[in-house]
Enzyme design. Structure first.
Site, PDB file in Angstrom:
ATOM      1  N   GLU A  81       0.855  -1.202   0.000  1.00  0.00           N
ATOM      2  CA  GLU A  81       0.000   0.000   0.000  1.00  0.00           C
ATOM      3  C   GLU A  81       0.889   1.250   0.000  1.00  0.00           C
ATOM      4  O   GLU A  81       0.697   2.175   0.789  1.00  0.00           O
ATOM      5  CB  GLU A  81      -0.927  -0.016   1.219  1.00  0.00           C
ATOM      6  CG  GLU A  81      -1.764  -1.282   1.316  1.00  0.00           C
ATOM      7  CD  GLU A  81      -2.637  -1.334   2.560  1.00  0.00           C
ATOM      8  OE1 GLU A  81      -2.341  -0.611   3.533  1.00  0.00           O
ATOM      9  OE2 GLU A  81      -3.620  -2.088   2.566  1.00  0.00           O
TER      10      GLU A  81
ATOM     11  N   CYS B 108     -10.701   0.598   8.101  1.00  0.00           N
ATOM     12  CA  CYS B 108     -10.088   1.821   8.624  1.00  0.00           C
ATOM     13  C   CYS B 108     -10.626   3.073   7.939  1.00  0.00           C
ATOM     14  O   CYS B 108     -10.699   4.143   8.560  1.00  0.00           O
ATOM     15  CB  CYS B 108      -8.568   1.754   8.477  1.00  0.00           C
ATOM     16  SG  CYS B 108      -8.009   1.325   6.808  1.00  0.00           S
TER      17      CYS B 108
END
Length: 654
Positions: A315, A411
């Site tokens: 990521e 998240c």
């Protein structure tokens, strides 16, 4: 010398009344926060199970069972609680206070006597606390909870939740540091640094600043903490390589950093804390590092939409100018984190280049992370989607053509909620002499640094280029400066200053050349109630071209208007969007639209072309024929709201 010349206001200093943002704040308050609570309570059976509230009940001894979820599951509740606390500051609905009180009671019961609070370890591995800082997210989860306690304190003035946050911080402070009896340690995922600095600002208790300073300064030092930790720990959660120092933001001491690397959210959270600490300590070396990192991201590693993190692998950031559109990552949390980073850079140096990026993030990738009705959410924010490929073909599994209702690693959804409910904190800034208008958000701002002064704002932004600032109150007729950001693209802006003296009103044009400084128009003379300034600028459709080093965008053009980037969707243009092209000579037309699904927005159309296949053969010596076609562009943040289909931001330029 770094000067801390600008301060973030509290949310209760402002009221948002804005034709654009009213919808989103109301959506978060009335739909998203209650919807997310039901998910956190596992009350929607067809959606990915959360169990986070049940984890707290188990930790508190109110239920029996096992921990369920990601190791950082606690942070979902913490971010939701921050959004609820923000809601208390901006809404009169008692529901938010009731919900906050319920959760504060539960969280307090789950907290251990010494302040420790992490339900994963309390339930699943109580003998393994603090043994895996690289992967286990203890400091990350506790940091988010501390942030929630500060937000609640600022909204209510009550310290019942804040006491929980202070107990968490003191538990951490007793354990980590350079002093005798303390342990060495840094978090694998930065966050606690932001939280400790927020706690310091709220309480004035310097030990929290010093704790944050320790965690920031310890990064990148020798020996590598995570390798040391790996030698003695006997648990593994994700199997991360402790030698991969870049991923966890541990590759160099922070003042030596020159390039954004590793996990994009971790990076931007760390840089946010670095900028905040630099302002607090007047640390020129730390400020210089922040500026280098900012320039590296914005000039070499940021998508046109504001997205950061170009690869699914980690990521993460990759090399400069590596910005693929279809295998992009651009996590929603990373864009939220860039809003945080920009806001802290403004605190050190009110410069339009920071506010321009903050605006880009808010109007594009932060909003694109949420369905327009608030019930679905993107983790990844692509710039090109083909449902026959995206989410299916190896290498594209992470790029989805539709927003899921929820996901295991949730998240992003509560991060969007806490960001949008805190909009006023990003729109305004102040010190004892100047009020800064960073964003064109309609409503009222009441100064705390210049008591008795309030400003009313009327704005047609982002669809119209007009905004008016009027002095609503000035009880002592104090002289002050109003600094209004003029976007870098609005070079044609004009300002008219209207001054009232009794019943008479005088008007004068303001010279941008004389009054504009680092992207802000500094205005004096607004002293009496009713005095106002009108900012007007044209809103042309702009063609945007990438640096030639961005190989994925070679020969392509993107469309923007105001702060908003636009996209083509299959719904309006048919399939095979890659076959479309936009001529240089095409006139770009705008139209105000009211859509039952997408709401009110400005649509852009142009006469373009579509390549036509010459046959079934894979290759041909004959150039494809073209047919005329109207191209229809919608705001990027609205894509994916009308069913599954192709989407594309960049189109061939001919």
């Amino acid at each position: 010398m770094v000067e801390n010349i600008e301060f973030q206001p509290r949310l209760n200093q402002t009221k948002v009344r804005d034709g654009f943002w009213d919808y989103f704040q109301k959506l978060i308050l009335e739909q998203v926060i209650p919807y997310q609570e039901k998910i956190l309570r596992d009350e929607i059976p067809e959606i990915e199970k959360s169990h986070v509230i049940e984890n707290f009940r188990i930790a508190a001894g109110l239920s029996k069972g096992d921990f369920y979820g990601m190791v950082f599951q606690d942070s979902d509740l913490a971010k939701w609680m921050e959004a609820v606390s923000n809601a208390i500051a901006i809404s009169d609905d008692s529901w938010f206070r009731t919900k906050a009180a319920e959760m504060i009671d539960l969280i307090g019961k789950a907290q251990e006597e010494d302040g420790y609070l992490d339900t994963y370890f309390q339930i699943k591995a109580p003998d393994k606390k603090w043994t895996d800082l690289l992967e286990a997210h203890e400091l990350y989860c506790m940091g988010h909870m501390i942030e929630a306690t500060v937000a609640n304190y600022e909204a209510t003035g009550k310290d019942d939740f804040l006491k929980i946050g202070k107990k968490i911080a003191d538990c951490i402070g007793r354990r980590f540091g350079k002093e005798a009896g303390k342990k060495r340690g840094i978090p694998g995922h930065p966050e606690i640094e932001i939280a400790l600095l927020r706690l310091y600002h709220a309480t004035g208790e310097r030990r929290y600043l010093e704790n944050a300073e320790y965690f920031i300064n310890e990064r990148g030092t020798e020996p590598n903490y995570f390798e040391e930790e790996a030698e003695r720990r006997d648990i593994t959660i994700f199997g991360m390589d402790p030698k991969d120092r870049g991923y966890a933001q541990n590759n160099k001491p922070v003042r030596e950093l020159t390039e954004a690397t590793g996990h994009a959210v971790r990076a931007a959270y760390l840089y946010t804390a670095m900028a905040d600490l630099a302002a607090d300590l007047h640390d020129e070396a730390l400020q210089a590092a922040c500026e280098r990192l900012w320039n590296n991201i914005v000039n070499q590693k940021m998508y046109i939409t504001g997205g950061i993190g170009s690869t699914v692998h980690g990521e993460a950031f990759t090399i400069p100018y590596d910005l693929p559109n279809d295998t992009i990552y651009a996590e929603t949390c990373a864009s939220v984190a860039m809003v945080f980073f920009a806001r802290e850079m403004l605190q050190m140096n009110p410069s339009g280049r920071y506010a321009d990026v903050m605006e880009k993030e808010l109007y594009n990738t932060v909003l694109s992370g949420m369905q327009h009705d608030g019930t679905r959410f993107f983790y990844v924010n692509p710039l090109e989607v083909d449902p026959s490929v995206s989410g299916k073909v190896p290498g594209y599994e992470h790029v989805l053509p539709e927003r899921p209702q929820w996901y295991a690693c949730a998240c992003c959804p509560p991060n969007v909620s806490r960001c949008i409910t805190a909009l006023s904190k990003y729109a305004w800034g102040e010190n004892e002499n100047t009020i800064y208008a960073h964003l064109y958000v309609g409503g009222t701002f009441a100064s705390s640094c210049i008591p008795g002064v309030s400003i009313d704002v009327e704005s047609g932004y982002p669809w119209k280029g007009n905004v008016r600032y009027t002095i609503g109150e000035n009880k002592e007729n104090r002289e002050f400066t109003l600094a209004v950001r003029i976007p870098a693209w609005a070079r044609n802006a004009a300002a008219i200053l209207r001054i009232r003296n009794g019943e008479e009103e005088t008007s004068q044009n303001v010279s941008m050349e004389e009054s504009l400084r680092d992207g802000y128009l500094y205005l004096n003379g607004l002293t009496h109630v009713g005095d106002c300034v009108e900012i007007c600028f044209e809103m042309p459709v702009r063609r945007i071209y990438a640096n030639p080093k961005v190989r994925k965008d070679a020969g392509l053009v993107a469309i923007a208007r105001g702060p908003i980037v636009y996209a083509l969707e299959e719904r309006d243009n048919g399939a095979e969007l890659y076959a479309l092209s936009l001529p240089d000579s095409a006139k770009l037309e705008t139209e105000e639209v009211k859509d039952p699904v997408l709401g009110s927005y400005v649509r852009i159309t142009a006469d373009g072309y579509r390549d036509i296949s010459n046959g079934e053969g894979l290759y041909s010596e004959k150039k494809p024929e073209t047919a005329g076609q109207t191209l229809t562009f919608v705001p990027y943040y609205l894509w994916g709201n009308r069913g599954s289909g192709e989407m594309r931001v960049w189109v061939r330029d001919v």
